[in-house]
Design a protein around this motif. Structure first.
Motif, PDB file in Angstrom:
ATOM      1  N   GLU A 114      -9.023  10.329  -2.464  1.00 12.67           N
ATOM      2  CA  GLU A 114      -8.252   9.470  -1.400  1.00 12.67           C
ATOM      3  C   GLU A 114      -7.909   8.254  -2.359  1.00 12.67           C
ATOM      4  O   GLU A 114      -6.870   7.652  -2.037  1.00 12.67           O
ATOM      5  CB  GLU A 114      -9.171   9.517  -0.206  1.00 12.67           C
ATOM      6  CG  GLU A 114      -8.998  10.708   0.645  1.00 12.67           C
ATOM      7  CD  GLU A 114     -10.173  10.434   1.861  1.00 12.67           C
ATOM      8  OE1 GLU A 114     -10.067  11.383   2.945  1.00 12.67           O
ATOM      9  OE2 GLU A 114     -10.933   9.640   1.845  1.00 12.67           O
ATOM     10  N   ALA A 115      -8.925   7.623  -2.815  1.00 11.08           N
ATOM     11  CA  ALA A 115      -8.815   6.446  -3.455  1.00 11.08           C
ATOM     12  C   ALA A 115      -7.937   6.451  -4.745  1.00 11.08           C
ATOM     13  O   ALA A 115      -7.148   5.557  -5.088  1.00 11.08           O
ATOM     14  CB  ALA A 115     -10.176   5.811  -3.949  1.00 11.08           C
ATOM     15  N   LYS A 116      -8.085   7.533  -5.514  1.00 10.42           N
ATOM     16  CA  LYS A 116      -7.093   7.752  -6.640  1.00 10.42           C
ATOM     17  C   LYS A 116      -5.592   7.788  -6.195  1.00 10.42           C
ATOM     18  O   LYS A 116      -4.661   7.478  -6.816  1.00 10.42           O
ATOM     19  CB  LYS A 116      -7.572   8.913  -7.294  1.00 10.42           C
ATOM     20  CG  LYS A 116      -9.025   8.523  -8.299  1.00 10.42           C
ATOM     21  CD  LYS A 116      -9.373   9.861  -9.016  1.00 10.42           C
ATOM     22  CE  LYS A 116     -10.659   9.463  -9.733  1.00 10.42           C
ATOM     23  NZ  LYS A 116     -11.137  10.597 -10.681  1.00 10.42           N
ATOM     24  N   VAL A 166      -2.541  -2.839  -9.035  1.00 16.94           N
ATOM     25  CA  VAL A 166      -3.728  -3.453  -9.107  1.00 16.94           C
ATOM     26  C   VAL A 166      -4.756  -2.324  -9.740  1.00 16.94           C
ATOM     27  O   VAL A 166      -4.824  -1.347  -9.311  1.00 16.94           O
ATOM     28  CB  VAL A 166      -4.217  -3.665  -7.687  1.00 16.94           C
ATOM     29  CG1 VAL A 166      -5.701  -4.126  -7.827  1.00 16.94           C
ATOM     30  CG2 VAL A 166      -3.324  -4.774  -7.098  1.00 16.94           C
ATOM     31  N   THR A 167      -5.345  -2.663 -10.612  1.00 11.69           N
ATOM     32  CA  THR A 167      -6.073  -1.656 -11.627  1.00 11.69           C
ATOM     33  C   THR A 167      -7.793  -2.151 -11.375  1.00 11.69           C
ATOM     34  O   THR A 167      -8.587  -1.088 -11.372  1.00 11.69           O
ATOM     35  CB  THR A 167      -6.023  -1.766 -12.993  1.00 11.69           C
ATOM     36  OG1 THR A 167      -5.943  -2.995 -13.572  1.00 11.69           O
ATOM     37  CG2 THR A 167      -4.590  -1.021 -13.136  1.00 11.69           C
ATOM     38  N   ASP A 168      -7.988  -3.273 -10.908  1.00 15.97           N
ATOM     39  CA  ASP A 168      -9.472  -3.966 -10.784  1.00 15.97           C
ATOM     40  C   ASP A 168      -9.883  -3.280  -9.391  1.00 15.97           C
ATOM     41  O   ASP A 168      -9.298  -3.398  -8.402  1.00 15.97           O
ATOM     42  CB  ASP A 168      -9.308  -5.412 -10.644  1.00 15.97           C
ATOM     43  CG  ASP A 168     -10.763  -5.870 -10.262  1.00 15.97           C
ATOM     44  OD1 ASP A 168     -11.455  -5.972 -11.432  1.00 15.97           O
ATOM     45  OD2 ASP A 168     -11.053  -6.225  -9.304  1.00 15.97           O
ATOM     46  N   GLU A 210     -10.619  -5.614  -6.430  1.00 16.03           N
ATOM     47  CA  GLU A 210      -9.582  -5.981  -5.692  1.00 16.03           C
ATOM     48  C   GLU A 210      -8.806  -4.862  -5.085  1.00 16.03           C
ATOM     49  O   GLU A 210      -8.139  -5.114  -3.998  1.00 16.03           O
ATOM     50  CB  GLU A 210      -8.648  -6.596  -6.705  1.00 16.03           C
ATOM     51  CG  GLU A 210      -7.149  -7.242  -6.008  1.00 16.03           C
ATOM     52  CD  GLU A 210      -6.522  -7.832  -7.214  1.00 16.03           C
ATOM     53  OE1 GLU A 210      -5.423  -8.508  -6.743  1.00 16.03           O
ATOM     54  OE2 GLU A 210      -6.459  -7.898  -8.352  1.00 16.03           O
ATOM     55  N   ARG A 211      -8.903  -3.580  -5.628  1.00 20.42           N
ATOM     56  CA  ARG A 211      -8.486  -2.383  -4.903  1.00 20.42           C
ATOM     57  C   ARG A 211      -9.100  -2.255  -3.666  1.00 20.42           C
ATOM     58  O   ARG A 211      -8.372  -2.077  -2.576  1.00 20.42           O
ATOM     59  CB  ARG A 211      -8.449  -1.247  -5.746  1.00 20.42           C
ATOM     60  CG  ARG A 211      -7.240  -1.096  -6.938  1.00 20.42           C
ATOM     61  CD  ARG A 211      -7.393   0.179  -7.846  1.00 20.42           C
ATOM     62  NE  ARG A 211      -8.099   1.394  -6.948  1.00 20.42           N
ATOM     63  CZ  ARG A 211      -7.096   2.218  -6.402  1.00 20.42           C
ATOM     64  NH1 ARG A 211      -5.910   2.089  -6.344  1.00 20.42           N
ATOM     65  NH2 ARG A 211      -7.744   3.217  -5.870  1.00 20.42           N
ATOM     66  N   TRP A 212     -10.444  -2.252  -3.479  1.00 18.88           N
ATOM     67  CA  TRP A 212     -10.907  -2.004  -2.347  1.00 18.88           C
ATOM     68  C   TRP A 212     -10.794  -3.098  -1.425  1.00 18.88           C
ATOM     69  O   TRP A 212     -10.476  -2.861  -0.148  1.00 18.88           O
ATOM     70  CB  TRP A 212     -12.305  -1.661  -2.930  1.00 18.88           C
ATOM     71  CG  TRP A 212     -12.629  -0.627  -3.135  1.00 18.88           C
ATOM     72  CD1 TRP A 212     -13.213  -0.283  -4.656  1.00 18.88           C
ATOM     73  CD2 TRP A 212     -12.591   0.715  -2.577  1.00 18.88           C
ATOM     74  NE1 TRP A 212     -13.600   1.228  -4.902  1.00 18.88           N
ATOM     75  CE2 TRP A 212     -13.059   1.789  -3.581  1.00 18.88           C
ATOM     76  CE3 TRP A 212     -12.427   1.408  -1.314  1.00 18.88           C
ATOM     77  CZ2 TRP A 212     -13.151   3.273  -3.348  1.00 18.88           C
ATOM     78  CZ3 TRP A 212     -12.473   2.720  -1.038  1.00 18.88           C
ATOM     79  CH2 TRP A 212     -12.752   3.524  -2.155  1.00 18.88           C
ATOM     80  N   HIS A 234       0.816  -1.077  -0.036  1.00 24.32           N
ATOM     81  CA  HIS A 234       0.049  -0.009  -0.053  1.00 24.32           C
ATOM     82  C   HIS A 234       0.963   1.227  -0.030  1.00 24.32           C
ATOM     83  O   HIS A 234       1.832   1.194   0.780  1.00 24.32           O
ATOM     84  CB  HIS A 234      -0.894   0.150   1.301  1.00 24.32           C
ATOM     85  CG  HIS A 234      -1.498   1.141   1.669  1.00 24.32           C
ATOM     86  ND1 HIS A 234      -0.982   2.388   2.023  1.00 24.32           N
ATOM     87  CD2 HIS A 234      -2.915   1.355   1.429  1.00 24.32           C
ATOM     88  CE1 HIS A 234      -2.018   3.134   2.170  1.00 24.32           C
ATOM     89  NE2 HIS A 234      -3.277   2.571   2.042  1.00 24.32           N
ATOM     90  N   GLY A 235       0.577   2.243  -0.800  1.00 18.80           N
ATOM     91  CA  GLY A 235       1.542   3.453  -0.839  1.00 18.80           C
ATOM     92  C   GLY A 235       0.844   4.533  -1.564  1.00 18.80           C
ATOM     93  O   GLY A 235      -0.443   4.450  -2.154  1.00 18.80           O
ATOM     94  N   TYR A 236       1.702   5.282  -2.130  1.00 14.69           N
ATOM     95  CA  TYR A 236       1.327   6.432  -2.676  1.00 14.69           C
ATOM     96  C   TYR A 236       1.121   6.257  -4.279  1.00 14.69           C
ATOM     97  O   TYR A 236       2.217   5.922  -4.686  1.00 14.69           O
ATOM     98  CB  TYR A 236       2.061   8.015  -2.292  1.00 14.69           C
ATOM     99  CG  TYR A 236       1.779   9.138  -3.097  1.00 14.69           C
ATOM    100  CD1 TYR A 236       0.373   9.422  -3.061  1.00 14.69           C
ATOM    101  CD2 TYR A 236       2.969  10.029  -3.636  1.00 14.69           C
ATOM    102  CE1 TYR A 236       0.143  10.679  -3.768  1.00 14.69           C
ATOM    103  CE2 TYR A 236       2.503  11.225  -4.346  1.00 14.69           C
ATOM    104  CZ  TYR A 236       1.155  11.558  -4.441  1.00 14.69           C
ATOM    105  OH  TYR A 236       0.894  12.736  -5.082  1.00 14.69           O
TER     106      TYR A 236
END
Length: 255
Positions: free
Chosen positions: A167-169, A134-136, A139-141, A79-81
């Motif tokens: 925030e999500a982007k 991860v672009t799906d 799966e991201r959430w 998890h990161g920027y």
């Protein structure tokens, strides 16, 4: 790679003190999950020097919510920027960005009669794999929730969710498909030179033993903006359980 462990090769094989090496999924993955910080190494597109970053991450198997499945998971989520070099580099690697991830938990300092025999009790793991952005969205959430709850269980459900679109982007998720890995664990008391053990004068003059060491969470400290009446029970329970577990292990392996 078998159904339960990584195959021992020249890449992941423990060379010094080979008996301390572990290759089973459960041991390797549990150290990754328990270590507070993971160190991730990769080579950026715009630099000849390898980069190494401290990151949050944990093992997981999408779409399962079973956080106790370390024995059958093979993916590591980081998890990161989203705009950082690692995430930018991952976008350009269809075959996956090659990375190495290290996790270390220090359980004690071992003080022997001579400096050359000083050591440490520790649990460490190193894995090698290919990182994919991860672009799906599903799966991201799932991964954002999974990583958050790996830090403090139940935290995701007890916050403002979902995050805003901005925030999500800004949040990047990387899935690492592990190719191989291993762990190395040291426990116990001092290992002394045989001649030193025969020297009673030395043994009476120099203290030898283990300084147990563990991560300990302190009293939860409310933020100035906090308006809740008391610390939530799920946080207090996590602090108490984690502190006891870490202390019990460090003291046990010091013997």
């Amino acid at each position: 790679m078998s159904n339960s462990q990584y195959e021992k090769t020249t890449k992941n094989g423990v060379v010094r003190y080979r008996g301390r090496g572990k290759y089973d999924f459960e041991t390797v993955h549990s150290i990754i999950d328990e270590a507070p910080i993971l160190h991730v190494s990769f080579t950026p597109l715009d630099d000849d020097f390898p980069a190494i970053l401290p990151m949050f991450g944990c093992m997981g198997l999408f779409p399962s919510d079973d956080t106790n499945s370390v024995g059958r998971t093979s993916s590591l989520y980081l998890h990161g920027y989203a705009a950082s070099r690692m995430f930018r580099t991952s976008r350009g690697e269809d075959a996956g960005l090659k990375i190495t991830v290290a996790a270390t938990i220090l359980d004690g300092i071992v003080l022997a009669l001579t400096p050359n025999h000083h050591s440490a009790n520790y649990r460490s793991a190193v894995v090698f794999g290919h990182a994919y952005l991860v672009t799906d969205e599903a799966e991201r959430w799932w991964a954002m929730k999974h990583v958050t709850n790996s830090i403090v269980p139940e935290r995701w459900e007890n916050t403002r969710i979902p995050p805003t679109d901005a925030e999500a982007k800004a949040t990047g998720i990387i899935r690492v498909e592990i190719e191989t890995g291993s762990a190395k664990i040291r426990t116990g008391t001092t290992g002394e030179d045989r001649n030193d053990l025969k020297d009673e004068g030395l043994r009476k003059r120099v203290w030898a033993g283990v300084l147990p060491m563990w991560t300990r969470y302190g009293q939860p400290t409310p933020a100035p903006t906090n308006m809740t009446d008391k610390t939530p029970e799920y946080i207090s329970r996590f602090v108490d359980d984690s502190n006891k577990q870490q202390e019990d292990y460090a003291m046990k392996v010091a013997l």
